[in-house]
Scaffold this motif. Structure first.
Motif, PDB file in Angstrom:
ATOM      1  N   PHE A 178      -9.038   3.871  -0.375  1.00 40.11           N
ATOM      2  CA  PHE A 178      -9.442   2.462  -0.301  1.00 40.11           C
ATOM      3  C   PHE A 178      -9.981   1.988  -1.640  1.00 40.11           C
ATOM      4  CE2 PHE A 178     -13.064  -0.435   0.175  1.00 40.11           C
ATOM      5  CZ  PHE A 178     -12.436  -1.542   0.719  1.00 40.11           C
ATOM      6  N   ALA A 179     -10.828   2.803  -2.276  1.00 39.03           N
ATOM      7  CA  ALA A 179     -11.388   2.435  -3.570  1.00 39.03           C
ATOM      8  C   ALA A 179     -10.300   2.333  -4.629  1.00 39.03           C
ATOM      9  CB  ALA A 179     -12.447   3.463  -3.995  1.00 39.03           C
ATOM     10  N   VAL A 180      -9.314   3.220  -4.585  1.00 39.71           N
ATOM     11  CA  VAL A 180      -8.233   3.189  -5.564  1.00 39.71           C
ATOM     12  C   VAL A 180      -7.380   1.937  -5.381  1.00 39.71           C
ATOM     13  CG1 VAL A 180      -6.128   4.341  -6.348  1.00 39.71           C
ATOM     14  CG2 VAL A 180      -8.177   5.689  -5.877  1.00 39.71           C
ATOM     15  N   VAL A 181      -6.992   1.643  -4.141  1.00 35.92           N
ATOM     16  CA  VAL A 181      -6.113   0.493  -3.884  1.00 35.92           C
ATOM     17  C   VAL A 181      -6.813  -0.811  -4.266  1.00 35.92           C
ATOM     18  CG1 VAL A 181      -4.953  -0.830  -2.078  1.00 35.92           C
ATOM     19  CG2 VAL A 181      -4.764   1.656  -2.113  1.00 35.92           C
ATOM     20  N   THR A 182      -8.051  -0.991  -3.815  1.00 34.10           N
ATOM     21  CA  THR A 182      -8.769  -2.220  -4.156  1.00 34.10           C
ATOM     22  C   THR A 182      -9.046  -2.297  -5.659  1.00 34.10           C
ATOM     23  OG1 THR A 182     -10.868  -1.116  -3.613  1.00 34.10           O
ATOM     24  CG2 THR A 182      -9.825  -2.450  -1.895  1.00 34.10           C
ATOM     25  N   GLY A 183      -9.287  -1.145  -6.284  1.00 31.69           N
ATOM     26  CA  GLY A 183      -9.497  -1.145  -7.727  1.00 31.69           C
ATOM     27  C   GLY A 183      -8.254  -1.550  -8.492  1.00 31.69           C
ATOM     28  N   VAL A 184      -7.092  -1.086  -8.040  1.00 29.50           N
ATOM     29  CA  VAL A 184      -5.840  -1.471  -8.688  1.00 29.50           C
ATOM     30  C   VAL A 184      -5.618  -2.974  -8.571  1.00 29.50           C
ATOM     31  CG1 VAL A 184      -3.321  -1.289  -8.514  1.00 29.50           C
ATOM     32  CG2 VAL A 184      -4.714   0.774  -8.487  1.00 29.50           C
ATOM     33  N   VAL A 185      -5.838  -3.521  -7.385  1.00 29.08           N
ATOM     34  CA  VAL A 185      -5.635  -4.963  -7.174  1.00 29.08           C
ATOM     35  C   VAL A 185      -6.598  -5.773  -8.043  1.00 29.08           C
ATOM     36  CG1 VAL A 185      -5.744  -6.816  -5.477  1.00 29.08           C
ATOM     37  CG2 VAL A 185      -4.737  -4.619  -4.855  1.00 29.08           C
ATOM     38  N   GLN A 186      -7.857  -5.360  -8.105  1.00 33.14           N
ATOM     39  CA  GLN A 186      -8.834  -6.088  -8.909  1.00 33.14           C
ATOM     40  C   GLN A 186      -8.528  -5.990 -10.395  1.00 33.14           C
ATOM     41  OE1 GLN A 186     -12.597  -4.431  -7.751  1.00 33.14           O
ATOM     42  NE2 GLN A 186     -12.623  -5.466  -5.751  1.00 33.14           N
ATOM     43  N   THR A 187      -8.135  -4.809 -10.862  1.00 36.58           N
ATOM     44  CA  THR A 187      -7.881  -4.636 -12.293  1.00 36.58           C
ATOM     45  C   THR A 187      -6.605  -5.343 -12.720  1.00 36.58           C
ATOM     46  OG1 THR A 187      -8.925  -2.460 -12.053  1.00 36.58           O
ATOM     47  CG2 THR A 187      -7.833  -2.909 -14.134  1.00 36.58           C
ATOM     48  N   MET A 188      -5.641  -5.471 -11.810  1.00 36.81           N
ATOM     49  CA  MET A 188      -4.460  -6.265 -12.125  1.00 36.81           C
ATOM     50  C   MET A 188      -4.824  -7.717 -12.418  1.00 36.81           C
ATOM     51  SD  MET A 188      -1.359  -4.887 -12.114  1.00 36.81           S
ATOM     52  CE  MET A 188      -0.519  -3.376 -11.617  1.00 36.81           C
ATOM     53  N   GLN A 189      -5.952  -8.179 -11.898  1.00 40.71           N
ATOM     54  CA  GLN A 189      -6.404  -9.551 -12.118  1.00 40.71           C
ATOM     55  C   GLN A 189      -7.517  -9.622 -13.171  1.00 40.71           C
ATOM     56  OE1 GLN A 189      -7.174 -11.481  -8.218  1.00 40.71           O
ATOM     57  NE2 GLN A 189      -6.296  -9.659  -7.315  1.00 40.71           N
ATOM     58  N   TYR A 190      -7.651  -8.598 -13.988  1.00 37.22           N
ATOM     59  CA  TYR A 190      -8.752  -8.507 -14.951  1.00 37.22           C
ATOM     60  C   TYR A 190      -8.646  -9.637 -15.969  1.00 37.22           C
ATOM     61  CZ  TYR A 190     -12.340  -5.950 -17.540  1.00 37.22           C
ATOM     62  OH  TYR A 190     -13.510  -5.570 -18.141  1.00 37.22           O
ATOM     63  N   TYR A 191      -9.686 -10.444 -16.041  1.00 33.51           N
ATOM     64  CA  TYR A 191      -9.612 -11.637 -16.883  1.00 33.51           C
ATOM     65  C   TYR A 191     -10.945 -11.951 -17.578  1.00 33.51           C
ATOM     66  CZ  TYR A 191      -9.184 -16.586 -18.142  1.00 33.51           C
ATOM     67  OH  TYR A 191      -9.183 -17.782 -18.817  1.00 33.51           O
TER      68      TYR A 191
ATOM     69  N   ALA B  50       1.938  -5.242  -8.740  1.00 33.89           N
ATOM     70  CA  ALA B  50       0.801  -4.943  -7.878  1.00 33.89           C
ATOM     71  C   ALA B  50       1.257  -4.513  -6.484  1.00 33.89           C
ATOM     72  CB  ALA B  50      -0.121  -6.158  -7.782  1.00 33.89           C
ATOM     73  N   MET B  51       2.264  -5.189  -5.936  1.00 32.30           N
ATOM     74  CA  MET B  51       2.776  -4.821  -4.619  1.00 32.30           C
ATOM     75  C   MET B  51       3.420  -3.443  -4.647  1.00 32.30           C
ATOM     76  SD  MET B  51       2.126  -7.024  -2.257  1.00 32.30           S
ATOM     77  CE  MET B  51       3.360  -6.571  -1.040  1.00 32.30           C
ATOM     78  N   ALA B  52       4.172  -3.136  -5.711  1.00 35.87           N
ATOM     79  CA  ALA B  52       4.830  -1.837  -5.809  1.00 35.87           C
ATOM     80  C   ALA B  52       3.809  -0.709  -5.904  1.00 35.87           C
ATOM     81  CB  ALA B  52       5.772  -1.820  -7.013  1.00 35.87           C
ATOM     82  N   VAL B  53       2.802  -0.887  -6.762  1.00 34.94           N
ATOM     83  CA  VAL B  53       1.788   0.153  -6.921  1.00 34.94           C
ATOM     84  C   VAL B  53       0.980   0.323  -5.637  1.00 34.94           C
ATOM     85  CG1 VAL B  53      -0.279   0.806  -8.199  1.00 34.94           C
ATOM     86  CG2 VAL B  53       1.659  -0.189  -9.410  1.00 34.94           C
ATOM     87  N   THR B  54       0.619  -0.789  -5.006  1.00 28.52           N
ATOM     88  CA  THR B  54      -0.151  -0.713  -3.767  1.00 28.52           C
ATOM     89  C   THR B  54       0.648  -0.037  -2.658  1.00 28.52           C
ATOM     90  OG1 THR B  54      -1.324  -2.747  -4.374  1.00 28.52           O
ATOM     91  CG2 THR B  54      -1.420  -2.061  -2.070  1.00 28.52           C
ATOM     92  N   SER B  55       1.931  -0.369  -2.536  1.00 23.88           N
ATOM     93  CA  SER B  55       2.779   0.267  -1.520  1.00 23.88           C
ATOM     94  C   SER B  55       2.890   1.766  -1.760  1.00 23.88           C
ATOM     95  CB  SER B  55       4.162  -0.374  -1.517  1.00 23.88           C
ATOM     96  OG  SER B  55       4.091  -1.754  -1.243  1.00 23.88           O
ATOM     97  N   LEU B  56       3.039   2.158  -3.033  1.00 25.69           N
ATOM     98  CA  LEU B  56       3.120   3.584  -3.352  1.00 25.69           C
ATOM     99  C   LEU B  56       1.830   4.300  -2.989  1.00 25.69           C
ATOM    100  CD1 LEU B  56       4.642   5.946  -4.670  1.00 25.69           C
ATOM    101  CD2 LEU B  56       3.712   5.216  -6.867  1.00 25.69           C
ATOM    102  N   LEU B  57       0.695   3.692  -3.317  1.00 27.67           N
ATOM    103  CA  LEU B  57      -0.583   4.312  -2.991  1.00 27.67           C
ATOM    104  C   LEU B  57      -0.796   4.399  -1.484  1.00 27.67           C
ATOM    105  CD1 LEU B  57      -2.888   2.651  -5.671  1.00 27.67           C
ATOM    106  CD2 LEU B  57      -2.122   5.022  -5.610  1.00 27.67           C
ATOM    107  N   MET B  58      -0.392   3.365  -0.752  1.00 29.30           N
ATOM    108  CA  MET B  58      -0.539   3.403   0.696  1.00 29.30           C
ATOM    109  C   MET B  58       0.328   4.485   1.322  1.00 29.30           C
ATOM    110  SD  MET B  58      -2.848   1.194   1.398  1.00 29.30           S
ATOM    111  CE  MET B  58      -2.666   0.989   3.174  1.00 29.30           C
ATOM    112  N   ARG B  59       1.534   4.680   0.788  1.00 31.07           N
ATOM    113  CA  ARG B  59       2.395   5.749   1.295  1.00 31.07           C
ATOM    114  C   ARG B  59       1.790   7.114   0.996  1.00 31.07           C
ATOM    115  NH1 ARG B  59       8.544   5.058  -0.385  1.00 31.07           N
ATOM    116  NH2 ARG B  59       8.561   7.013   0.798  1.00 31.07           N
TER     117      ARG B  59
END
Length: 317
Positions: A224-237, A298-307
């Motif tokens: 959970f921490a990895v997936v949410t971290g990836v999504v947040q860092t993809m939006q790093y601004y 982001a969708m590709a990385v998240t899907s891979l992590l969820m799998r």
């Protein structure tokens, strides 16, 4: 012989049940349509248009896609910086947050004080935290470099050095690790004590107990921490933009303007490039293309992590 169609009363009952279900779903459906489906479809539409937010959009086909993917000079550096931050920042935040969580759960006295001290930096607003961190790491007058110089260590230029700018942003993110500390601390306290006692009876040491007891129990929380971290860092601004402005000598405030990515495009991220294209250069079509590329990654990385997460949980079961 049974009737081939349900009775009118039964049909009305089913209709009422469907309407009731739809009524309960309506807040989510409205939110999904207004805040996700419509913006996504509009982004796809404008990615094939020339639109400067003043004149009416005109169809240009794949010209925006060709420009962004093949001709835009800053797309490569921005994508590299974003992916670098995703890999390094997310990994270190998870490891550091888990380590702090383990440390806090093992403290016997003063645990409330340590929890507060570790969590307080997370409460600081992003702009204020970045301003304070840039001040601390100022190569000329910052206290960190003064201390390093006093002990004979050659201090880097931090946010003014292209090689140290991204590591400095990672250090800033580790400073505000309080959110992950709380999540991991709750997960660690939820591990059954009976399993630790059984492992001790079997002669397991600290490392073995973590590997065979703690880690299997907290694996879903780690993912959970990895997936949410990836999504947040993809939006790093915000932090990268504010740090670049301050390090370059531009004050943060109304009316100040600077091309993002200082120094030498080392802190330029895809969200910054999207904002620069869409709201500073009024190239909405190219900004929409970048948004879709970022969304797809982001969708590709998240899907891979969820799998991977599902596979780990299945293997443990």
């Amino acid at each position: 012989m049974a009737p081939r169609h349900p009775a009118p009363a039964l049909r009305r009952k089913h209709r009422r049940a469907r309407l009731r279900t739809l009524a309960f779903l309506s807040p989510w459906l409205v939110g999904f349509g207004v805040f996700f489906a419509y913006p996504l479809l509009a982004t796809v539409y404008f990615s094939f248009m020339h639109y400067n937010q003043i004149e009416a959009p005109t169809f240009v086909g794949l010209r925006n896609w060709t420009y962004v993917l093949g001709q835009m000079p800053l797309f490569g550096p921005a994508l590299w910086n974003t992916l670098w931050l995703v890999v390094v920042m997310v990994a270190l935040r998870v490891v550091f947050g888990l380590g702090i969580g383990l440390l806090v759960t093992k403290i016997k006295s003063g645990v409330g004080l340590f929890r507060t001290l570790f969590y307080l930096p997370y409460l600081a607003p992003p702009v204020a935290a970045t301003v304070a961190f840039v001040f601390l790491l100022n190569p000329g007058t910052g206290p960190v470099n003064e201390v390093l110089s006093a002990i004979g260590v050659s201090a880097p230029n931090w946010f003014n050095d292209p090689d140290w700018a991204k590591p400095s942003l990672v250090m800033l993110s580790l400073w505000g690790i309080g959110d992950l500390m709380v999540i991991f601390m709750a997960a660690l306290l939820d591990v059954p004590k009976e399993q630790y006692e059984a492992a001790e009876l079997d002669g397991a040491g600290a490392l073995a107990k973590f590997r065979y007891v703690t880690w299997p129990s907290i694996t879903p929380i780690v993912m959970f921490a990895v997936v949410t971290g990836v999504v947040q860092t993809m939006q790093y601004y915000t932090q990268a933009l504010v740090a670049g402005k301050l390090a370059s000598g531009v004050s943060v405030g109304p009316g100040s303007s600077i091309q993002p990515g200082y120094p030498d495009h080392s802190t330029l991220t895809v969200p910054q490039l999207i904002y620069s294209l869409g709201f500073q250069n009024f190239n909405t079509g190219a900004a929409c293309v970048l948004s879709l590329v970022l969304f797809a990654i982001a969708m590709a990385v998240t899907s891979l992590l969820m799998r991977k997460s599902a596979g780990l949980q299945t293997a443990e079961d």
